[in-house]
Write a protein that holds these residues in place. Sequence first.
Motif, PDB file in Angstrom:
ATOM      1  N   ALA A   2       0.843  -1.199   0.000  1.00 50.67           N
ATOM      2  CA  ALA A   2       0.000   0.000   0.000  1.00 50.67           C
ATOM      3  C   ALA A   2       0.876   1.245   0.000  1.00 50.67           C
ATOM      4  O   ALA A   2       1.997   1.230   0.506  1.00 50.67           O
ATOM      5  N   ASN A   3       0.358   2.317  -0.582  1.00 51.56           N
ATOM      6  CA  ASN A   3       1.015   3.618  -0.535  1.00 51.56           C
ATOM      7  C   ASN A   3       0.293   4.465   0.491  1.00 51.56           C
ATOM      8  O   ASN A   3      -0.936   4.439   0.565  1.00 51.56           O
ATOM      9  N   GLN A   4       1.042   5.227   1.276  1.00 54.96           N
ATOM     10  CA  GLN A   4       0.414   6.064   2.278  1.00 54.96           C
ATOM     11  C   GLN A   4       1.115   7.414   2.360  1.00 54.96           C
ATOM     12  O   GLN A   4       2.281   7.537   2.050  1.00 54.96           O
ATOM     13  N   ALA A   5       0.346   8.413   2.771  1.00 59.48           N
ATOM     14  CA  ALA A   5       0.884   9.758   2.960  1.00 59.48           C
ATOM     15  C   ALA A   5       0.118  10.411   4.097  1.00 59.48           C
ATOM     16  O   ALA A   5      -1.068  10.151   4.295  1.00 59.48           O
ATOM     17  N   GLY A   6       0.786  11.261   4.861  1.00 61.33           N
ATOM     18  CA  GLY A   6       0.115  11.935   5.970  1.00 61.33           C
ATOM     19  C   GLY A   6       0.835  13.209   6.352  1.00 61.33           C
ATOM     20  O   GLY A   6       1.993  13.424   6.003  1.00 61.33           O
ATOM     21  N   VAL A   7       0.116  14.071   7.060  1.00 68.12           N
ATOM     22  CA  VAL A   7       0.684  15.332   7.521  1.00 68.12           C
ATOM     23  C   VAL A   7       0.005  15.695   8.841  1.00 68.12           C
ATOM     24  O   VAL A   7      -1.152  15.355   9.067  1.00 68.12           O
ATOM     25  N   GLY A   8       0.732  16.368   9.727  1.00 72.66           N
ATOM     26  CA  GLY A   8       0.168  16.797  11.000  1.00 72.66           C
ATOM     27  C   GLY A   8       0.776  18.116  11.437  1.00 72.66           C
ATOM     28  O   GLY A   8       1.885  18.475  11.028  1.00 72.66           O
ATOM     29  N   LEU A   9       0.056  18.837  12.256  1.00 72.24           N
ATOM     30  CA  LEU A   9       0.518  20.128  12.747  1.00 72.24           C
ATOM     31  C   LEU A   9      -0.023  20.334  14.157  1.00 72.24           C
ATOM     32  O   LEU A   9      -1.178  20.029  14.435  1.00 72.24           O
ATOM     33  N   GLY A  10       0.825  20.832  15.053  1.00 74.06           N
ATOM     34  CA  GLY A  10       0.397  21.086  16.422  1.00 74.06           C
ATOM     35  C   GLY A  10       0.911  22.419  16.922  1.00 74.06           C
ATOM     36  O   GLY A  10       1.946  22.920  16.465  1.00 74.06           O
ATOM     37  N   LEU A  11       0.181  23.008  17.845  1.00 72.57           N
ATOM     38  CA  LEU A  11       0.563  24.294  18.419  1.00 72.57           C
ATOM     39  C   LEU A  11       0.214  24.289  19.896  1.00 72.57           C
ATOM     40  O   LEU A  11      -0.887  23.909  20.291  1.00 72.57           O
ATOM     41  N   ARG A  12       1.171  24.687  20.752  1.00 70.26           N
ATOM     42  CA  ARG A  12       0.928  24.809  22.188  1.00 70.26           C
ATOM     43  C   ARG A  12       1.303  26.223  22.611  1.00 70.26           C
ATOM     44  O   ARG A  12       2.378  26.704  22.297  1.00 70.26           O
ATOM     45  N   ILE A  13       0.414  26.871  23.345  1.00 71.87           N
ATOM     46  CA  ILE A  13       0.658  28.215  23.861  1.00 71.87           C
ATOM     47  C   ILE A  13       0.548  28.148  25.373  1.00 71.87           C
ATOM     48  O   ILE A  13      -0.456  27.686  25.900  1.00 71.87           O
ATOM     49  N   GLU A  14       1.586  28.576  26.084  1.00 72.49           N
ATOM     50  CA  GLU A  14       1.609  28.592  27.542  1.00 72.49           C
ATOM     51  C   GLU A  14       1.983  29.999  28.013  1.00 72.49           C
ATOM     52  O   GLU A  14       3.122  30.236  28.419  1.00 72.49           O
ATOM     53  N   PRO A  15       1.044  30.928  27.998  1.00 73.51           N
ATOM     54  CA  PRO A  15       1.390  32.304  28.346  1.00 73.51           C
ATOM     55  C   PRO A  15       1.752  32.513  29.819  1.00 73.51           C
ATOM     56  O   PRO A  15       2.573  33.361  30.134  1.00 73.51           O
ATOM     57  N   LEU A  16       1.179  31.740  30.714  1.00 75.02           N
ATOM     58  CA  LEU A  16       1.415  31.946  32.141  1.00 75.02           C
ATOM     59  C   LEU A  16       2.249  30.845  32.779  1.00 75.02           C
ATOM     60  O   LEU A  16       2.431  30.833  33.986  1.00 75.02           O
ATOM     61  N   ARG A  17       2.726  29.910  31.997  1.00 77.85           N
ATOM     62  CA  ARG A  17       3.529  28.768  32.447  1.00 77.85           C
ATOM     63  C   ARG A  17       2.735  27.808  33.339  1.00 77.85           C
ATOM     64  O   ARG A  17       3.169  26.720  33.640  1.00 77.85           O
ATOM     65  N   ARG A  18       1.573  28.200  33.814  1.00 78.75           N
ATOM     66  CA  ARG A  18       0.699  27.332  34.616  1.00 78.75           C
ATOM     67  C   ARG A  18      -0.532  26.881  33.834  1.00 78.75           C
ATOM     68  O   ARG A  18      -1.222  25.963  34.226  1.00 78.75           O
ATOM     69  N   LEU A  19      -0.811  27.545  32.732  1.00 78.03           N
ATOM     70  CA  LEU A  19      -1.984  27.250  31.913  1.00 78.03           C
ATOM     71  C   LEU A  19      -1.573  27.263  30.452  1.00 78.03           C
ATOM     72  O   LEU A  19      -0.888  28.181  30.000  1.00 78.03           O
ATOM     73  N   GLY A  20      -1.971  26.246  29.711  1.00 80.63           N
ATOM     74  CA  GLY A  20      -1.627  26.174  28.300  1.00 80.63           C
ATOM     75  C   GLY A  20      -2.803  25.719  27.465  1.00 80.63           C
ATOM     76  O   GLY A  20      -3.737  25.098  27.963  1.00 80.63           O
ATOM     77  N   ILE A  21      -2.750  26.035  26.201  1.00 81.60           N
ATOM     78  CA  ILE A  21      -3.782  25.636  25.236  1.00 81.60           C
ATOM     79  C   ILE A  21      -3.073  24.932  24.092  1.00 81.60           C
ATOM     80  O   ILE A  21      -2.041  25.402  23.609  1.00 81.60           O
ATOM     81  N   GLU A  22      -3.624  23.809  23.659  1.00 80.46           N
ATOM     82  CA  GLU A  22      -3.046  23.042  22.562  1.00 80.46           C
ATOM     83  C   GLU A  22      -4.071  22.843  21.461  1.00 80.46           C
ATOM     84  O   GLU A  22      -5.255  22.665  21.738  1.00 80.46           O
ATOM     85  N   ALA A  23      -3.608  22.839  20.242  1.00 76.17           N
ATOM     86  CA  ALA A  23      -4.430  22.492  19.087  1.00 76.17           C
ATOM     87  C   ALA A  23      -3.584  21.625  18.168  1.00 76.17           C
ATOM     88  O   ALA A  23      -2.430  21.948  17.905  1.00 76.17           O
ATOM     89  N   ARG A  24      -4.137  20.516  17.719  1.00 73.21           N
ATOM     90  CA  ARG A  24      -3.434  19.607  16.819  1.00 73.21           C
ATOM     91  C   ARG A  24      -4.374  19.190  15.702  1.00 73.21           C
ATOM     92  O   ARG A  24      -5.571  19.049  15.916  1.00 73.21           O
ATOM     93  N   GLY A  25      -3.835  18.988  14.551  1.00 77.12           N
ATOM     94  CA  GLY A  25      -4.634  18.516  13.424  1.00 77.12           C
ATOM     95  C   GLY A  25      -3.800  17.612  12.548  1.00 77.12           C
ATOM     96  O   GLY A  25      -2.571  17.697  12.541  1.00 77.12           O
ATOM     97  N   GLY A  26      -4.454  16.746  11.813  1.00 76.88           N
ATOM     98  CA  GLY A  26      -3.724  15.839  10.945  1.00 76.88           C
ATOM     99  C   GLY A  26      -4.616  15.254   9.877  1.00 76.88           C
ATOM    100  O   GLY A  26      -5.843  15.281   9.977  1.00 76.88           O
ATOM    101  N   ALA A  27      -3.985  14.740   8.845  1.00 73.57           N
ATOM    102  CA  ALA A  27      -4.701  14.075   7.759  1.00 73.57           C
ATOM    103  C   ALA A  27      -3.835  12.938   7.244  1.00 73.57           C
ATOM    104  O   ALA A  27      -2.606  13.042   7.220  1.00 73.57           O
ATOM    105  N   ALA A  28      -4.461  11.853   6.850  1.00 74.36           N
ATOM    106  CA  ALA A  28      -3.736  10.699   6.318  1.00 74.36           C
ATOM    107  C   ALA A  28      -4.523  10.088   5.172  1.00 74.36           C
ATOM    108  O   ALA A  28      -5.756  10.117   5.160  1.00 74.36           O
ATOM    109  N   VAL A  29      -3.802   9.545   4.227  1.00 71.07           N
ATOM    110  CA  VAL A  29      -4.404   8.873   3.077  1.00 71.07           C
ATOM    111  C   VAL A  29      -3.675   7.559   2.876  1.00 71.07           C
ATOM    112  O   VAL A  29      -2.451   7.524   2.844  1.00 71.07           O
TER     113      VAL A  29
END
Length: 93
Positions: A2-29
């Motif tokens: 089989a042939n496969q391909a994929g990509v992903g991206l993530g971002l983490r923001i921790e402005p106060l060092r005690r609280l952070g927000i994360e977002a991740r996304g990805g796609a695969a074929v």
Amino acid sequence: VANQAGVGLGLRIEPLRRLGIEARGGAAVLLKPSGGLTETQAEFAVVFRPARSLAIRLAGDFRRSTWIFVQGGEQTEVRDLVAGCWAGVGLSF
């Protein structure tokens, strides 16, 4: 085989060092002679750090998949949508 391909991206923001927000996304074929699979995923999380080496993570996950099968000259598609929430505690370095 089989042939496969994929990509992903993530971002983490921790402005106060005690609280952070994360977002991740990805796609695969995944493509093969009898059909294929495509999948997209998104995840959002809030991370609390009550102590420097401890992390508490609350997250939501969304995945959408499409399976394509070809048998006897006919094509069949199966679509799936999964959503969930989860929490985790772990050590942070």
